[in-house]
Design an enzyme around this catalytic site. Structure first.
Site, PDB file in Angstrom:
ATOM      1  N   SER A  92      23.856 -47.753  40.651  1.00  0.00           N
ATOM      2  CA  SER A  92      23.513 -46.333  40.773  1.00  0.00           C
ATOM      3  C   SER A  92      24.810 -45.572  40.984  1.00  0.00           C
ATOM      4  CB  SER A  92      22.550 -46.093  41.946  1.00  0.00           C
ATOM      5  OG  SER A  92      23.174 -46.407  43.179  1.00  0.00           O
ATOM      6  N   LEU A 106      20.366 -44.343  47.865  1.00  0.00           N
ATOM      7  CA  LEU A 106      20.491 -43.074  47.144  1.00  0.00           C
ATOM      8  C   LEU A 106      21.190 -43.235  45.800  1.00  0.00           C
ATOM      9  CD1 LEU A 106      21.504 -40.602  50.007  1.00  0.00           C
ATOM     10  CD2 LEU A 106      19.219 -41.097  49.105  1.00  0.00           C
ATOM     11  N   HIS A 117      24.599 -52.630  43.090  1.00  0.00           N
ATOM     12  CA  HIS A 117      23.766 -53.091  44.204  1.00  0.00           C
ATOM     13  C   HIS A 117      23.567 -54.595  44.184  1.00  0.00           C
ATOM     14  CE1 HIS A 117      22.314 -49.102  45.581  1.00  0.00           C
ATOM     15  NE2 HIS A 117      22.485 -48.768  44.314  1.00  0.00           N
ATOM     16  N   LEU A 119      23.794 -58.344  41.599  1.00  0.00           N
ATOM     17  CA  LEU A 119      23.979 -59.192  40.423  1.00  0.00           C
ATOM     18  C   LEU A 119      23.338 -60.526  40.759  1.00  0.00           C
ATOM     19  CD1 LEU A 119      25.314 -60.466  37.877  1.00  0.00           C
ATOM     20  CD2 LEU A 119      27.406 -60.658  39.198  1.00  0.00           C
ATOM     21  N   TYR A 163      34.581 -62.127  42.235  1.00  0.00           N
ATOM     22  CA  TYR A 163      34.752 -60.750  41.791  1.00  0.00           C
ATOM     23  C   TYR A 163      36.213 -60.426  41.498  1.00  0.00           C
ATOM     24  CZ  TYR A 163      29.851 -60.053  42.686  1.00  0.00           C
ATOM     25  OH  TYR A 163      28.483 -60.158  42.625  1.00  0.00           O
TER      26      TYR A 163
END
Length: 202
Positions: A92, A106, A117, A119, A163
């Protein structure tokens, strides 16, 4: 918050399914597309199994999955094989430098940061490199969105190396915690960053 168990394929599969006589419709062997609210239950089932087994907490509950797939489906990406969801990312927009508790629920339509948010990969498709391939595709897709400047996420310590291999940089400890769990915040500069080659050694 993200979970991954991934060892790479040499390249993402993206070819038509072999046809068979007498079949009127065939499903592609591998398909990548944005998710919709109709995918929410499949998403949540994969997420619940992946996260409950590792940390005991889900980043998104079912109503939150539906919430984000309704508000910003274009910031999601699902990997389907034979019509079955095998891995996904949900994001988002966010409008601040660092993530806060509000970022968990939000969507800020005028933000320039994509908050990733979750994976997750279906348990029967782990250890095949699908997580790293999906992230690579997602980050390349974000480059096509002119309003996106960077992507951020928070993860547990053991996921930081994964990451980093995808090009994210550590920003420091996240101010967000969930029960006893603490997280590291990481950032990927979508703009002003050379095209990343997927690391085929992971």
């Amino acid at each position: 918050m993200s979970v991954m168990n991934a060892v790479p394929l040499t390249r993402p599969l993206h070819m038509p399914s072999p046809g068979s006589r007498g079949r009127r419709h065939t499903l592609p062997a591998s398909e990548f597309r944005s998710l919709s609210p109709e995918d929410a239950i499949s998403v949540f089932e994969i997420e619940r199994e992946a996260f409950i087994s590792v940390s005991g907490e889900c980043p998104l509950h079912l109503d939150e999955v539906r919430h984000f797939l309704t508000l910003c489906p274009e910031l999601s990406l699902g990997w389907f094989e034979g019509g079955r969801l095998v891995a996904f990312i949900i994001g988002s927009l966010w409008d601040q430098e660092r993530l806060t508790e509000d970022a968990l629920t939000l969507h800020k339509p005028h933000g320039m940061t994509v908050h990733i948010h979750v994976l997750a990969v279906h348990r029967t498709f782990r250890q095949q490199g699908k997580g790293s391939i999906l992230m690579w595709r997602y980050l390349q897709y974000l480059r096509c969105l002119p309003y996106v400047r960077r992507a951020v996420l928070m993860c547990e310590d053991f996921l930081v190396p994964f990451y980093r291999k995808s090009g994210f940089k550590v920003q420091g400890p996240s101010e967000i915690s969930v029960g006893p769990l603490t997280f590291i915040e990481m950032m990927f500069p979508v703009r002003g960053h050379a095209y990343m080659r997927r690391n085929s050694g992971y």
